[in-house]
Design a protein around this motif. Structure first.
Motif, mmCIF file in Angstrom:
data_model
loop_
_atom_site.group_PDB
_atom_site.id
_atom_site.type_symbol
_atom_site.label_atom_id
_atom_site.label_comp_id
_atom_site.label_asym_id
_atom_site.label_seq_id
_atom_site.Cartn_x
_atom_site.Cartn_y
_atom_site.Cartn_z
ATOM 1 N N LEU A 292 -4.159 12.216 -10.109
ATOM 2 C CA LEU A 292 -3.066 11.638 -9.321
ATOM 3 C C LEU A 292 -3.403 11.841 -7.849
ATOM 4 C CD1 LEU A 292 0.018 13.089 -11.290
ATOM 5 C CD2 LEU A 292 -1.547 11.229 -11.920
ATOM 6 N N LEU A 293 -3.487 10.752 -7.100
ATOM 7 C CA LEU A 293 -3.935 10.788 -5.708
ATOM 8 C C LEU A 293 -2.778 10.493 -4.757
ATOM 9 C CD1 LEU A 293 -6.249 10.824 -3.558
ATOM 10 C CD2 LEU A 293 -6.473 8.352 -3.967
ATOM 11 N N LEU A 294 -2.578 11.380 -3.775
ATOM 12 C CA LEU A 294 -1.596 11.158 -2.722
ATOM 13 C C LEU A 294 -2.331 10.720 -1.459
ATOM 14 C CD1 LEU A 294 0.641 14.378 -3.056
ATOM 15 C CD2 LEU A 294 0.777 12.245 -4.333
ATOM 16 N N ASP A 295 -2.009 9.538 -0.972
ATOM 17 C CA ASP A 295 -2.612 9.009 0.259
ATOM 18 C C ASP A 295 -1.516 8.255 0.988
ATOM 19 O OD1 ASP A 295 -4.273 8.201 2.273
ATOM 20 O OD2 ASP A 295 -5.754 7.224 0.977
ATOM 21 N N HIS A 296 -1.076 8.799 2.115
ATOM 22 C CA HIS A 296 0.144 8.311 2.765
ATOM 23 C C HIS A 296 0.126 6.811 3.049
ATOM 24 C CE1 HIS A 296 3.732 8.243 5.173
ATOM 25 N NE2 HIS A 296 3.068 7.796 6.219
ATOM 26 N N GLN A 297 -0.945 6.330 3.663
ATOM 27 C CA GLN A 297 -0.996 4.914 4.031
ATOM 28 C C GLN A 297 -1.680 4.108 2.934
ATOM 29 O OE1 GLN A 297 -1.886 3.935 8.146
ATOM 30 N NE2 GLN A 297 -1.774 6.089 8.740
ATOM 31 N N PRO A 298 -1.066 3.023 2.491
ATOM 32 C CA PRO A 298 -1.577 2.288 1.324
ATOM 33 C C PRO A 298 -2.733 1.344 1.668
ATOM 34 C CG PRO A 298 0.452 1.276 2.095
ATOM 35 C CD PRO A 298 0.231 2.483 2.956
ATOM 36 N N TYR A 299 -3.899 1.940 1.859
ATOM 37 C CA TYR A 299 -5.112 1.173 2.150
ATOM 38 C C TYR A 299 -6.183 1.492 1.107
ATOM 39 C CZ TYR A 299 -3.385 0.116 6.894
ATOM 40 O OH TYR A 299 -2.650 -0.321 7.973
ATOM 41 N N SER A 300 -7.173 0.607 1.037
ATOM 42 C CA SER A 300 -8.412 0.836 0.282
ATOM 43 C C SER A 300 -8.159 1.216 -1.168
ATOM 44 C CB SER A 300 -9.249 1.927 0.975
ATOM 45 O OG SER A 300 -9.519 1.574 2.314
#
Length: 377
Positions: A292-300
């Motif tokens: 499960l990956l948390l990445d604030h800005q929805p890019y790439s």
């Protein structure tokens, strides 16, 4: 070089406010007693300039004065934004009524009450959407085994923006929503703070925040606003003290069954030290287990999927927060809100729990995400 954009912005800001306030004065001079017109101009000036004043005078004002100006000014920004849409509409109505043979006063009253009434309705509805969070549910299947877990319930809340405007009262609504979900795991993908850590400390928000509890833990990651505030180390320490781990290009093995990976925000790419590529962050993990990956800005999304993430959780966009801004975010991001399947990876982007600037939401809602994961492997 920064002074030129600042001058342009100030000139534009003053010009727009002059145009809106002049249009408003034409109407209010007709419906208010003459003695009240000065009150109109004073109220408009306070609403228009309170936010800028709070920023410029921050170091000179006592905290309560700065905070009060910022809250008042935030509503002023919403009034300015929707006035830019409503004043031209009112001018058009006025012109059409005059062409149809209506007298000046009748046409002015109709157009003025239309704009004023619509503005009041938009602000009222927008406040309701901002302060009355909903729980939005997603059911997904990950084609991997997760140790002893066949199902997992995850509560996600992005973009809390805790600060002078979003405070303990709204934070308590988050606690109640999460308690309703009864999650196994709680994830906060960025922008927990609005910017400075000062309101978080002064209002003792940690007292409420520590009530976020889940059997498998509570994990957060950084958003762009944590970087803007510049108190990342202090923020991370205060969160850790209440049992919330802030992952900064780090991964955690949960019960030897799955992983939670948290990236630094994209903002870090322009700073010394940068952030790890997602492939490097996930490279050493056991990819037979769910990630499960948390990445604030929805890019790439493609890169995250290729790196092995099974579920990517983001926020940042607020879905534009105030319509029609969602038309812009819909074009800027591959997914600005909702759910997307990217290859084998699930993507969920939240419109956020808090607000930035005006505590107004139109075309979006304050939300907490209830994710029900079924593992099949």
């Amino acid at each position: 070089m920064r002074i030129v954009p600042a001058i342009v912005f100030l000139a534009l800001f003053l010009g727009l406010n002059a145009w809106i306030s002049w249009n408003g004065s034409l109407f209010w001079e007709e419906v208010l007693p003459a003695s009240f017109i000065q009150i109109y101009w004073a109220v408009y000036a306070i609403l228009a300039f309170a936010y800028i004043a709070s920023m410029l005078l921050r170091k000179l004002l006592p905290y309560w004065g700065y905070s009060t100006l910022k809250v008042i000014g935030s509503y002023g920004l919403a009034i300015l934004f929707y006035s830019l849409l409503l004043v031209p509409a009112a001018d058009l109505i006025y012109g059409l009524l005059r062409l149809a043979g209506f007298g000046r006063n009748s046409a002015l009253h109709t157009a003025g009450w239309f704009a004023s009434g619509m503005l009041a309705l938009l602000i009222a509805r927008g406040s309701w959407n901002a302060w009355r969070p909903i729980i939005r549910r997603y059911d997904i299947v990950i084609d991997k085994k997760a140790g002893r877990f066949r199902e997992l319930r995850v509560a996600m809340a992005s973009d809390l923006h805790l600060g002078n405007i979003v405070g303990k009262r709204h934070l308590k609504r988050l606690i109640r929503s999460v308690e309703t979900i009864q999650p196994d795991l709680i994830l906060l993908p960025g922008d927990v703070l609005d910017d400075s850590v000062e309101p978080f400390v002064r209002q003792n928000m940690a007292e409420v925040m520590r009530e976020l509890r889940a059997p498998l833990g509570v994990y957060a990651t950084l958003g762009n606003h944590e970087y803007y505030g510049g108190h990342i180390d202090e923020y991370a320490q205060r969160m850790k003290a209440i049992g919330i781990e802030v992952l900064q290009d780090q991964t955690v093995n949960i019960a030897d069954s799955l992983y939670v990976a948290g990236r630094k925000d994209k903002t870090a790419e322009a700073l010394q030290g940068g952030r790890l590529p997602v492939t490097e962050l996930l490279h050493e993990l056991d990819h037979s287990k769910p990630i499960l990956l948390l990445d604030h800005q929805p890019y790439s999304f493609d890169k995250a999927a290729e790196a092995g993430a099974d579920l990517m959780l983001s926020g940042h966009t607020h879905r534009g927060q105030m319509a029609p801004n969602h038309w812009i975010t819909g074009r800027l991001f591959e997914l600005d809100w909702g759910y997307l399947r990217k290859h084998a990876m699930h993507v969920i982007v939240s419109s956020g729990f808090g607000t930035w600037g005006p505590p107004i939401r139109l075309g979006s809602r304050s939300e907490v995400i209830d994710i029900r994961i079924t593992f099949q492997g």
